[in-house]
Scaffold this motif. Structure first.
Motif, PDB file in Angstrom:
ATOM      1  N   PHE A 143     104.229  82.886  50.276  1.00 46.41           N
ATOM      2  CA  PHE A 143     105.519  82.239  50.470  1.00 46.41           C
ATOM      3  C   PHE A 143     106.690  83.114  50.069  1.00 46.41           C
ATOM      4  CE2 PHE A 143     105.146  81.762  46.031  1.00 46.41           C
ATOM      5  CZ  PHE A 143     106.426  81.620  45.571  1.00 46.41           C
TER       6      PHE A 143
ATOM      7  N   HIS B  69      92.931  77.694  36.331  1.00 43.65           N
ATOM      8  CA  HIS B  69      93.240  76.440  35.661  1.00 43.65           C
ATOM      9  C   HIS B  69      93.683  75.459  36.739  1.00 43.65           C
ATOM     10  CE1 HIS B  69      97.516  78.006  35.334  1.00 43.65           C
ATOM     11  NE2 HIS B  69      97.732  76.773  35.727  1.00 43.65           N
ATOM     12  N   GLY B  70      94.248  74.368  36.345  1.00 43.72           N
ATOM     13  CA  GLY B  70      94.759  73.487  37.407  1.00 43.72           C
ATOM     14  C   GLY B  70      94.528  72.010  37.288  1.00 43.72           C
TER      15      GLY B  70
ATOM     16  N   ARG C 132      99.490  78.942  51.676  1.00 40.40           N
ATOM     17  CA  ARG C 132     100.669  79.423  50.972  1.00 40.40           C
ATOM     18  C   ARG C 132     100.454  80.663  50.149  1.00 40.40           C
ATOM     19  NH1 ARG C 132     102.359  74.215  48.323  1.00 40.40           N
ATOM     20  NH2 ARG C 132     102.831  72.904  50.107  1.00 40.40           N
TER      21      ARG C 132
ATOM     22  N   ARG D  45     103.620  89.561  36.827  1.00 35.15           N
ATOM     23  CA  ARG D  45     103.094  88.226  36.545  1.00 35.15           C
ATOM     24  C   ARG D  45     102.242  87.805  37.732  1.00 35.15           C
ATOM     25  NH1 ARG D  45     102.714  85.674  32.048  1.00 35.15           N
ATOM     26  NH2 ARG D  45     102.241  83.490  32.306  1.00 35.15           N
TER      27      ARG D  45
ATOM     28  N   ASN E 125      98.090  81.941  36.266  1.00 35.98           N
ATOM     29  CA  ASN E 125      99.416  82.303  35.765  1.00 35.98           C
ATOM     30  C   ASN E 125      99.225  83.179  34.532  1.00 35.98           C
ATOM     31  OD1 ASN E 125     102.025  82.489  34.885  1.00 35.98           O
ATOM     32  ND2 ASN E 125     102.441  80.289  34.876  1.00 35.98           N
TER      33      ASN E 125
ATOM     34  N   VAL F 110     100.832  84.910  39.536  1.00 34.43           N
ATOM     35  CA  VAL F 110     101.025  83.457  39.583  1.00 34.43           C
ATOM     36  C   VAL F 110     100.706  82.937  40.969  1.00 34.43           C
ATOM     37  CG1 VAL F 110     102.651  81.572  39.121  1.00 34.43           C
ATOM     38  CG2 VAL F 110     103.069  83.812  38.136  1.00 34.43           C
ATOM     39  N   GLY F 111      99.986  81.847  41.061  1.00 31.38           N
ATOM     40  CA  GLY F 111      99.812  81.197  42.355  1.00 31.38           C
ATOM     41  C   GLY F 111      98.470  80.501  42.471  1.00 31.38           C
TER      42      GLY F 111
ATOM     43  N   PHE G  97      94.535  77.383  39.949  1.00 31.03           N
ATOM     44  CA  PHE G  97      95.846  78.025  39.896  1.00 31.03           C
ATOM     45  C   PHE G  97      95.800  79.060  38.778  1.00 31.03           C
ATOM     46  CE2 PHE G  97     100.383  78.482  39.368  1.00 31.03           C
ATOM     47  CZ  PHE G  97     100.909  78.181  40.616  1.00 31.03           C
TER      48      PHE G  97
END
Lengths: 267, 462
Positions: free
Chosen positions: A251, A202-203, A248, A134, A159, A136-137, A157
């Protein structure tokens, strides 16, 4: 420009494809047109045959992200009932912006984990393959110079677990600075050709990337440039998101005792 | 051995101020004995009830504990809200004596939705309460279809003779399958039965409007909150079942209290007043009453018990700071923020509202959901000032700007201490300012308020 017929924005499958704040993309188009005295009418284009006529009356299009089950239902309707009119509109210069699942639908096909080939719209030479990973971030890219953005950073972002491969000759929307992008390996993100643009950002995408919003508006209006407007709210949200993406992107290193994110998922 | 190691880790973690020791002891104990959770909880006399769902777990579990305690039963739980499998283990450890026995009548645990099947498998509980399934933390739970699938797995994993309580108003939850009949699983539905607290329109973006059976679009004749209400499927005929335990005659006293009548099977009826606000909390009370009835708690004492109820950490909790007063409300996903906004805009008189949005791992790093919430309602409330805070305060300001809130009504203060000052400057004496906060923002605001001497600390050993 006031007093003219309002510009018509075709919003494809607003009920099924609205997962990640896509309403924000529509709002950005409407408000940034409005602030320049241009009326923009949003035309929902839903499942069914009457959508084709509605699409024929529009100057530009948007399609957002959706859940797997919704995406499957939409794919067939899109190809059978809307494919022809979209192809025609786009060839005449109407912009089509596609985000996330919408981006995947633009390609030639989608290959599921079981090896089934689900056809796509075929507007861009690319395809997507299901994966177990996946992606994601926060995602930050530098846009292709061909788009002629003054500030080439695009921020958002991502996902998705589908990995999207561009075929020979297709230009990515940009290159990844932070995040994963189309496959997690190629450093390519999104794709664009002429007036068709797809991305995993997206976001939502447009409020924080106002120059890209204006790219869509310019093409829909058939104008070379648009009068500048006050971007201060957009700019500070954009800088905040860029700072977050830079801080980040790794993380997950700090998680204790194997309590990882669940990764099992179909698409 | 596992119990000893876990308890030592908990004491150490609290001593070193690493945190409240709400999950770390669980990590240690499970590393020593992976079956420790099931072993510990099997010694609870009456049994274990798990409370899950996207929103309302903490409040509903607390309501259920209050109901059982009111009957004189000894009850334990995980009130700090650590609800992953490690947090549940840590809570059980804390309640166990040195021999590893949990000497309680009932253990009421709130459980994260994705952890629910595993918790059911390990604990083999007497009951399971499923409140709702909304979109939450898209970067973690991914899609609502998958969350619903996990919750269904949890129901199917229940041991023979167990009960499950589900929400009649949530189409997905209401249509979960109890499994084949010989297992003797009883299904009890709760719901709202007062149309005066509903409205006619679905929110602009709804998580779940497709029929769980045939995926056609559902028709709603009434909406109580999010996608919960009176629905039917025009295609396959699925319709909202009548709840076994229903709340009617609902009356809201601002955000301070809800009065209602809860009517159960066999005609029991209880007049309840709880110090909570908003329609969703009326549903939470009905859920807790339904579970209490299944546990054998006498309904005639419910009104007295719930009169003593105090809101949990950050769930409409009041605190004061520099002469201003604050109402802390958790709003961590679209349904939660939407519902809290409705409650604030229809029931509250404060001229100021605070919203804090953080994008930490515990909040969900994807904040795109704020764009799906009907913030346009704030644009249409011309006298309301809004203080925005958090690591994504500027995105929130942009969202409000796009919703028609003029720049002079928005105060941007990313840091919590600055936001608290700004709120206290704008607040009216004696009128609590509603503060809608994501999870880590809640921790930060709460810590500041506690340090200044108001409110009880979050990390509290029972």
């Amino acid at each position: 420009m006031t007093g003219e017929e309002p510009l018509r924005l075709g919003h494809l499958y607003p009920k099924e494809m609205n997962l990640y704040g896509d309403r924000g993309n529509i709002l950005a188009m409407v408000l940034r047109a409005q602030r320049r005295g241009i009326g923009l009418e949003v035309v929902p284009i839903s499942m069914g045959a009457d959508g084709a006529d509605r699409a024929a009356s529009c100057s530009g299009f948007f399609i957002g992200g959706g859940q797997d089950l919704d995406q499957d239902a939409v794919a067939e309707d899109l190809i059978q009932l809307k494919g022809e009119v979209l192809r025609q509109k786009v060839s005449l210069g109407a912009p089509l912006l596609a985000v996330c699942a919408g981006f995947q639908l633009l390609g030639t096909h989608y290959l599921t984990a079981a090896g089934t080939r689900i056809p796509g719209l075929g507007l861009l030479p690319l395809h997507t393959e299901a994966s177990r990973q996946r992606l994601v971030g926060n995602l930050m890219i530098t846009a292709d110079p061909g788009l002629e953005l003054q500030d080439p950073i695009l921020i958002g972002f991502e996902n998705h677990s589908g990995k999207t491969y561009l075929h020979e000759g297709l230009t990515p929307l940009g290159y990844v600075m932070h995040g994963q992008g189309n496959t997690g390996q190629s450093r390519q993100e999104g794709a664009w050709r002429d007036t068709v643009l797809g991305t995993y950002l997206h976001g939502p995408l447009l409020p924080k990337n106002p120059e890209l919003c204006d790219w869509w508006l310019r093409l829909a209006l058939g104008l070379e440039c648009l009068p500048p407007i006050d971007d201060s709210l957009e700019r500070s949200a954009r800088l905040e998101a860029i700072a977050v993406a830079q801080r980040r992107d790794d993380f997950s290193r700090f998680r204790l005792l194997g309590r990882g994110l669940p990764t099992k998922r179909a698409r | 051995m596992a119990v000893g190691a876990g308890r030592l880790a908990g004491a150490t973690s609290r001593k070193l101020r690493l945190g409240g020791g709400t999950t770390f002891p669980g990590d240690v104990a499970r590393a020593v004995d992976p079956q420790v959770l099931g072993k510990l909880t099997s010694s609870v006399r009456g049994g274990v009830v798990l409370v899950t769902g996207t929103n309302g777990k903490t409040t509903t579990a607390a309501l259920l504990r209050t109901l059982a305690e009111g009957q004189g039963l000894s009850v334990g739980g995980n009130p700090s809200g650590s609800n992953l499998i490690y947090g549940l283990t840590a809570a059980a450890l804390r309640l166990a004596d040195v021999s590893g026995k949990v000497e309680l009548d009932w253990l009421i645990l709130e459980v994260d939705e994705l952890s629910a099947p595993r918790a059911v498998a390990e604990i083999r509980p007497s009951g399971l309460v499923i409140l709702n399934a909304f979109r939450d933390q898209l970067d973690r739970s991914f899609e609502i279809d998958q969350v619903a699938q996990r919750l269904q797995e949890a129901v199917l994993g229940l041991p023979p003779g167990a009960f499950w309580v589900g929400n009649a108003d949530d189409p997905r939850v209401a249509s979960f399958d109890s499994g084949s009949s010989p297992r003797g699983i009883s299904k009890i539905l709760f719901g709202l039965n007062d149309e005066s607290v509903g409205h006619k329109l679905l929110p602009a973006v709804v998580d779940s409007r497709s029929c769980p059976r045939c995926r056609s679009e559902l028709e709603f004749s009434l909406v109580y909150y999010a996608h919960c209400g009176l629905y039917r499927c025009p295609h396959c005929g699925l319709r909202r079942p009548n709840p076994d335990v229903g709340a009617d005659s609902i009356r809201m006293i601002g955000l301070d209290a809800i009065e209602m009548e809860v009517v159960g099977p066999a005609g029991w009826r209880a007049a309840i007043s709880v110090p909570l606000g908003g329609v969703v909390n009326a549903a939470n009370v009905a859920a807790a009453m339904a579970a209490a009835a299944a546990m054998g708690v006498d309904q005639s004492r419910a009104a007295t018990s719930l009169g003593r109820f105090r809101p949990s950490f950050g769930r409409s909790q009041l605190a004061s700071w520099r002469g201003a007063s604050f109402r802390l409300m958790l709003a961590k996903n679209p349904a939660g923020l939407e519902e809290n906004l409705t409650a604030v805009l229809t029931l509250d008189k404060s001229p100021v509202l605070a919203i804090a949005l953080n994008d930490g791992v515990a909040d969900g790093r994807d904040i795109s959901w704020i764009w799906d919430v009907d913030m346009e309602r704030l644009g249409r409330a011309p006298d309301l000032r809004v203080v925005v805070s958090g690591t994504r305060a500027r995105e929130l300001a942009l969202r409000l700007g796009y919703a028609g809130v003029s720049a002079d009504r928005i105060t941007v203060r990313p840091l919590p201490e600055d936001a608290l000052s700004a709120v206290s400057d704008l607040a009216q004496t004696g009128v609590p300012v509603p503060c809608l906060l994501t999870y880590t923002a809640m921790l930060a605001w709460h810590n500041l308020l506690v340090r200044s001497g108001s409110g009880a600390p979050f990390f509290q050993a029972p």
